[in-house]
Design an enzyme around this catalytic site. Structure first.
Site, PDB file in Angstrom:
ATOM      1  N   ASP A 190      20.343 -87.386  -1.757  1.00 49.47           N
ATOM      2  CA  ASP A 190      20.514 -87.562  -0.319  1.00 49.47           C
ATOM      3  C   ASP A 190      20.928 -86.318   0.458  1.00 49.47           C
ATOM      4  O   ASP A 190      20.327 -85.984   1.462  1.00 49.47           O
ATOM      5  CB  ASP A 190      21.554 -88.658  -0.058  1.00 49.47           C
ATOM      6  CG  ASP A 190      21.242 -89.955  -0.769  1.00 49.47           C
ATOM      7  OD1 ASP A 190      20.512 -89.940  -1.770  1.00 49.47           O
ATOM      8  OD2 ASP A 190      21.749 -90.995  -0.331  1.00 49.47           O
ATOM      9  N   GLU A 419      29.470 -92.782 -11.540  1.00 48.44           N
ATOM     10  CA  GLU A 419      28.231 -92.469 -10.838  1.00 48.44           C
ATOM     11  C   GLU A 419      27.830 -91.012 -11.108  1.00 48.44           C
ATOM     12  O   GLU A 419      26.660 -90.717 -11.370  1.00 48.44           O
ATOM     13  CB  GLU A 419      28.449 -92.701  -9.348  1.00 48.44           C
ATOM     14  CG  GLU A 419      27.220 -92.606  -8.496  1.00 48.44           C
ATOM     15  CD  GLU A 419      27.516 -92.913  -7.030  1.00 48.44           C
ATOM     16  OE1 GLU A 419      26.562 -92.877  -6.237  1.00 48.44           O
ATOM     17  OE2 GLU A 419      28.693 -93.179  -6.681  1.00 48.44           O
TER      18      GLU A 419
END
Length: 454
Positions: A190, A419
């Protein structure tokens, strides 16, 4: 050289430490299962994400082939008529404020009607990297008899072929044969520094026009900035207002990304293998993989830098940033040998070598924008490590692959299946009990360490 498609499953491990790690990873996937699919995280990402589900299926095949098939089938059930596979499939049972941008922002069933959005489920309007065909082929290989009995490949092959047709048709925005991405969320990285210059052309949406749900569960130091988000929202709004029609919208952000196209190449090879299994001609997919490989090298390879670059389609120029996306094409089995050698040198050199963890940072450790905690601006991610590990084995770098595999398993267990992690210290960042970290742990636990060669 082995193709990524030829790496077969190995028996489940028996060492006590591996069994403990395996049970922990399995528990994450069980806890994050919704009945039809797996959420990346119960808190931060409570819906179904596209490339997450592909990675999850790769791991689930070691626990339940049926569930792995279901993971992919549930995602493909939300495919649009134009072929795109949306990056989020929303769970209608959750309130809209559980995640932003929410279903009422995307308005897929109304704004996307002309582009073929389904009316029965709400989705986003953008896409994510096309790793799905590779995942489907690996799921088939885990139990071919069960796959044939259920007609798994026969169901998913036409949908996956349509998905690739969309990318190679509607999304060849540069005219050079590669798929373009039109939003920073599409390549899955992102807030990569590779997008910074292109995003400066985008006027951000005012901060009082949206509320970020991600900060309810993620630390601000780990997440993209408010300015980043304002630009993400503006791009998504423009796409929605154009009816998600790539023939109409004037994309203010359009780039060719190396990792996205490398995954498309490998998935084209997977489609060819599926076609042969189904008794169908697979030559079209093999030829497209070869054409994509040539275009990838011609348009994105930077010999001086020793890695692939993003190409900004507004300027026509490569982006002068070194990121993990430029290393992932090591997955491609038919890369020229000199390109493979240079990629390996870059991967093992000072810009991407993190000795403490043996993982691969998302951005050049020596780069001007490096940040060890902020999302895709430096932290090491487990899905990219898995891809690069497969690439190393594809080209015979078994010792380096084994080092990366060992680092992956160590840090996944130590971080609580985080993550992502700080590449230098291994400190867990982002959310914990993350599904693709757990799933890919299961997959690497099935790899025989004896495969590591000199």
């Amino acid at each position: 050289m082995n193709s990524p498609l030829d790496l077969l499953d190995r028996p489940a491990p028996t060492a006590p430490a591996d069994l403990t790690l395996r049970r922990g990873a399995a528990r994450v996937l069980i806890d994050n299962w919704t009945g039809a699919s797996t959420v990346p995280s119960r808190t931060l990402y409570p819906h179904q994400w596209s490339w997450d589900s592909a990675f999850v299926a790769v791991g689930l095949r070691h626990l339940s082939v049926r569930r792995a098939q279901r993971e992919l089938e549930s995602l493909l059930a939300a495919q649009w008529a134009d072929g795109r596979v949306p990056h989020i499939v929303f769970n209608p049972a959750l309130p809209h404020d559980a995640y932003f941008p929410s279903p009422d922002f995307w308005q897929s069933s109304t704004a996307g009607r002309a582009a073929g959005a389904p009316s029965s489920v709400e989705t986003s309007g953008i896409v994510q990297p096309p790793v799905h065909a590779l995942a489907a082929w690996l799921v088939h290989q885990a139990d071919p008899a069960e796959s044939r009995r259920r007609g798994f490949l026969a169901r998913v092959h036409p949908r996956l072929a349509a998905w690739h047709d969309y990318l190679l048709g509607r999304r060849d925005l540069g005219g050079g044969g590669l798929a373009a991405v039109v939003h920073p969320w599409e390549p899955g990285m992102d807030n990569s520094p590779s997008w910074d210059r292109a995003l400066k052309r985008v006027e951000p949406s005012p901060p009082d026009t949206f509320r970020r749900a991600d900060l309810d569960h993620g630390h601000p130091a780990d997440r993209p900035t408010d300015l980043d988000y304002g630009r993400y929202v503006r791009l998504a709004t423009d796409y929605r207002e154009a009816g998600y029609d790539d023939r109409v919208v004037r994309h203010r952000f359009a780039v060719e990304d190396p990792a996205f196209n490398a995954l498309l190449i490998v998935s084209e090879l997977a489609l060819a293998a599926m076609a042969r299994e189904l008794g169908l001609p697979g030559q079209r997919h093999t030829e497209r993989a070869a054409e994509l490989t040539r275009a990838l090298v011609d348009r994105l390879w930077d010999e001086r830098a020793g890695l692939f670059r993003v190409r900004d389609l507004h300027t026509g120029e490569p982006v002068d940033e070194r990121t993990v996306s430029g290393l992932i094409p090591l997955l491609v089995p038919q890369l020229p040998e000199d390109v493979v050698r240079r990629l390996h040198t870059t991967l093992t050199g000072p810009r991407f070598s993190a000795p403490a963890t043996h993982l691969v940072p998302s951005y050049d450790l020596t780069g001007h924008a490096f940040d060890p905690t902020r999302y895709w601006r430096g932290p090491a991610w487990f899905n990219t490590a898995w891809l690069i590990e497969r690439g190393l084995r594809t080209h015979g770098f078994h010792t380096d692959a084994e080092r990366l595999r060992t680092g992956f398993l160590t840090e996944a267990g130590r971080s609580g299946f985080a993550e992502y992690v700080d590449p230098a210290s291994g400190t867990a960042r982002g959310t914990r009990h993350f599904s693709w970290t757990a799933a890919l742990t299961l997959d690497l636990l099935s790899t025989d360490p004896k495969e590591a060669g000199p």
